[in-house]
Write a protein that holds these residues in place. Structure first.
Motif, PDB file in Angstrom:
ATOM      1  N   LYS A 108       1.197  -0.883   0.034  1.00 40.82           N
ATOM      2  CA  LYS A 108       0.304  -0.051   0.254  1.00 40.82           C
ATOM      3  C   LYS A 108       0.893   0.855   0.266  1.00 40.82           C
ATOM      4  N   GLN A 111       2.481   2.038  -3.605  1.00 37.82           N
ATOM      5  CA  GLN A 111       0.985   1.881  -4.233  1.00 37.82           C
ATOM      6  C   GLN A 111       1.098   3.571  -3.883  1.00 37.82           C
ATOM      7  N   ASP A 112       1.065   4.415  -2.879  1.00 36.88           N
ATOM      8  CA  ASP A 112       0.419   5.736  -1.959  1.00 36.88           C
ATOM      9  C   ASP A 112       2.073   6.827  -2.615  1.00 36.88           C
ATOM     10  N   THR A 114       4.110   6.117  -4.924  1.00 35.90           N
ATOM     11  CA  THR A 114       4.050   6.139  -6.348  1.00 35.90           C
ATOM     12  C   THR A 114       2.833   7.270  -6.509  1.00 35.90           C
ATOM     13  N   ASP A 115       1.650   7.410  -6.717  1.00 38.40           N
ATOM     14  CA  ASP A 115       0.706   8.389  -6.263  1.00 38.40           C
ATOM     15  C   ASP A 115       0.817  10.316  -5.962  1.00 38.40           C
ATOM     16  N   ARG A 116       2.037   9.917  -4.477  1.00 36.94           N
ATOM     17  CA  ARG A 116       2.074  11.398  -4.439  1.00 36.94           C
ATOM     18  C   ARG A 116       2.774  12.287  -5.453  1.00 36.94           C
ATOM     19  N   THR A 118       3.109  11.111  -9.023  1.00 34.82           N
ATOM     20  CA  THR A 118       2.564  10.913 -10.322  1.00 34.82           C
ATOM     21  C   THR A 118       1.443  11.217 -10.327  1.00 34.82           C
ATOM     22  N   GLY A 119       0.318  10.987  -9.126  1.00 34.50           N
ATOM     23  CA  GLY A 119      -0.688  11.223  -9.359  1.00 34.50           C
ATOM     24  C   GLY A 119      -1.553   9.868  -9.600  1.00 34.50           C
ATOM     25  N   LYS A 120      -2.995  10.221  -9.005  1.00 31.21           N
ATOM     26  CA  LYS A 120      -4.143   8.067  -9.531  1.00 31.21           C
ATOM     27  C   LYS A 120      -4.027   8.361 -10.836  1.00 31.21           C
ATOM     28  N   SER A 121      -3.102   8.684 -11.663  1.00 29.29           N
ATOM     29  CA  SER A 121      -3.371   8.365 -13.151  1.00 29.29           C
ATOM     30  C   SER A 121      -1.891   7.048 -13.672  1.00 29.29           C
ATOM     31  N   LYS A 122      -1.819   7.288 -14.562  1.00 30.52           N
ATOM     32  CA  LYS A 122      -1.196   6.241 -15.205  1.00 30.52           C
ATOM     33  C   LYS A 122       0.463   7.001 -15.864  1.00 30.52           C
TER      34      LYS A 122
END
Length: 613
Positions: A108, A111-112, A114-116, A118-122
């Motif tokens: 988790k 994942q979190d 990474t999102d910090r 890149t944002g919740k994108s690809k």
């Protein structure tokens, strides 16, 4: 000799320290220590089984899963083997005080984090996540997991994603100290493998590449990968290693990795195709062979690593010497530091004046070129013109013409001429003042120790400028006084030695008939011009003496005397303000100190490991 484990542990520790410090090499042209230390980079296409291979090596289910690009930032994974019985845990560099014993929370956090970024994108990011795992079930190893290579962008991704990922992967695998772990699914044509294609480009001899075949259990019935695993279909310098990934059913059932490793061993040992290769297959064997190879690479690279460390230490020590030591906190030490800095400036200033550095020669140029040129340009021809001489002499006689010689006329002509010398005298003072100010500015700029303290630089500049103004005023008074002295008392002997007109009877006199003739006035002009020339020669020598005595000599001896007096009256807080460093330099010194400690520690660790028995 050093053991394999101790060498790798040392390198792991150094790599982690480099990461904590953000060691990017600074201003040095040398490669960074991180780049010089070998590591294993995991490369493969999307859905090639990279995550499963890493989890099999670690023996834990801890990586995010899903379709498309799951790994969107590099993951630097350092494995640390601990003693049996100790609890396994993970630790992130961005959360250094937090231990993750629940590996689902590790997943988790990856994942979190990474999102910090890149944002919740690809989207992807080249900024790595650093994770250390401590476990008795791992070998000491550093692995870097990268986003999977892809051929097309999917919804939500920029068109440049394919190229961006390849550029990121190449930035790792092109480094000569990188060991490439090229992951290829066995149910895919090896000729189309993204990982093998890239590794062949950056490592054409195959010295740095380990080929890994995943998903052997998913190959069509009646087929196998023996030709690849035995090195016939796609030969590499290092043997291929086959891996059996966990099945989706096992993942959904949360079958632990220990059981999955057992099933993998059984697959190779009991199967008809791979039985003869069973001892050299599987994730456990892969981890061991990678660790062993990493150790051999470290040994081979140690002379270069040690050389890099020593060169970096030399550079950092030189830079710290240039930046200077940290400022003391007590008032006495601060006062001593300020005085030392002032002396350093004063020494450079004197070198400029005395010839050790350029600049003093320009002051000599004022006396050797500017002053004589200014004296030559004085308007004596106009002042001693026939018309002006007649006018001055006539006005000096008043209503009663002079009897023998125009005494007052001579004096007025001489006074008027000598007054012209005030201009070159003042100009010489101002020219030397300007040069001294310029030398102060240059000396402050050249005093390396002062660069740290912009406030003190400004105070020294202001104090020096104030002192030079005082010296200029005193010099101007003295030089003008010297000019005035020449006009206040004339050299009588000069006129007594002048040839006088002789009448036919032999008596020196002057005929009243020709007293106001043109030749008479010309003779007066010639005599005055000769006297003024004599005074000019005198002032050409005495003005430089006065300027040097009042300005240059004083600047050398007492430029900062008044500043020192004021300095002695300042309290600790005021002294600290003078030593208020440039924040950028303070940060630079702090970074240098940390990097120097890192490099020295790295050298000591490597030395201790190499000399261990």
């Amino acid at each position: 000799m050093a053991t394999m484990e101790s060498l790798i542990v040392t390198v792991n520790r150094i790599q982690r320290a480099c990461t904590v410090l953000g060691d990017h090499g600074g201003d040095t042209n040398l490669p960074t220590l991180w780049e010089a230390l070998p590591s294993v980079v995991v490369v493969g296409g999307q859905s090639s089984g990279k995550s499963s291979v890493l989890e099999s090596i670690v023996g834990r289910d801890f990586l995010p899963r899903g379709s498309g690009i799951v790994t969107r930032r590099p993951l630097v994974l350092q494995l640390h083997k601990t003693e049996r019985g100790l609890q396994e845990y993970g630790e992130f560099l961005h959360l250094p005080k937090k231990k993750f014993t629940d590996f689902s929370m590790v997943r988790k956090e990856i994942q979190d984090e990474t999102d910090r970024m890149t944002g919740k994108s690809k989207q992807i990011s080249p900024v790595p996540i650093h994770l250390s795992i401590y476990s008795p079930n791992v070998v000491n190893l550093t692995l870097i997991d990268l986003p999977g290579l892809t051929k097309v962008a999917v919804e939500g991704q920029p068109e440049s994603i394919v190229q961006d990922i390849e550029i990121m992967v190449r930035s790792y695998v092109e480094k000569p100290n990188c060991i490439i772990l090229a992951i290829t699914p066995a149910n895919q044509d090896i000729a189309t493998s993204d990982a093998m294609k890239l590794s062949r480009e950056v490592d054409p001899t195959g010295e740095r590449t380990f080929g890994v075949l995943t998903k052997l259990d998913l190959m069509d019935k009646g087929t196998n990968a023996i030709d690849v695993l035995e090195g016939r279909a796609y030969p590499l310098q290092h043997p291929w290693v086959g891996i059996v990934n966990r099945s989706q059913a096992d993942i959904k059932k949360n079958v632990d990795m220990i059981a999955s490793r057992r099933k993998e061993r059984e697959f190779f040992a009991s199967g008809p195709d791979y039985g003869h290769l069973a001892s050299k297959m599987g994730s456990e064997y892969l981890a061991k062979v990678l660790s062993k190879h990493l150790e051999s690479v470290i040994r081979a690279r140690l002379p270069g690593i040690t050389s890099l460390i020593n060169k970096s230490i030399e550079e950092l020590e030189a830079e710290l010497s240039h930046l200077g030591r940290s400022v003391a906190v007590d008032a006495g030490a601060q006062l001593y530091t300020i005085l030392e800095l002032c002396r350093a400036f004063d020494r450079i200033f004197k070198e400029h004046l005395d010839g050790g550095r350029p600049g003093g020669d320009r002051i000599y140029g004022v006396f050797d070129h500017q002053l004589p040129a200014a004296l030559r340009k004085l308007p004596f021809d106009r002042h001693l013109s026939l018309q002006n001489i007649r006018k001055v002499v006539s006005e000096a006689d008043g209503y009663q013409p002079h009897l023998i010689a125009p005494e007052q006329g001579y004096r007025r002509l001489i006074d008027g001429a000598l007054n012209y010398f005030r201009g070159p005298a003042e100009a010489s003072v101002d020219a030397v003042h300007f040069l001294l100010k310029e030398l102060v500015r240059r000396s402050i700029a050249e005093t390396q120790e002062l660069k740290r303290f912009p406030t003190l630089q400004a105070e020294i500049a202001a104090a020096a400028s104030e002192a030079l103004e005082r010296f200029r005023e005193e010099s101007k008074k003295t030089t003008l006084r010297m000019v005035d002295m020449e006009s206040s008392y004339l050299t009588v002997d000069f006129f007594r030695k002048l040839p006088q007109e002789v009448e036919k009877g032999g008596n020196p006199t002057s005929s009243s008939v020709d007293r106001y003739a043109e030749s008479h006035f010309r003779r007066i002009g010639s005599n005055v011009y000769s006297y003024v020339g004599m005074v000019s020669d005198t002032l050409r020598n005495t003005i430089p003496k006065a300027v040097v005595y009042c300005q240059v000599r004083e600047a050398k001896q007492s430029l900062l005397d008044h500043f020192y007096i004021q300095l002695g009256k300042k309290e600790g807080k005021q002294l600290a303000q003078l030593l208020d460093e440039d924040p950028a330099l303070m940060e630079r010194r702090q970074q240098c100190v940390k990097r120097l400690e890192l490099y020295k520690s790295a050298r000591d660790e490597i030395d201790s490991v190499l000399w261990a028995r």
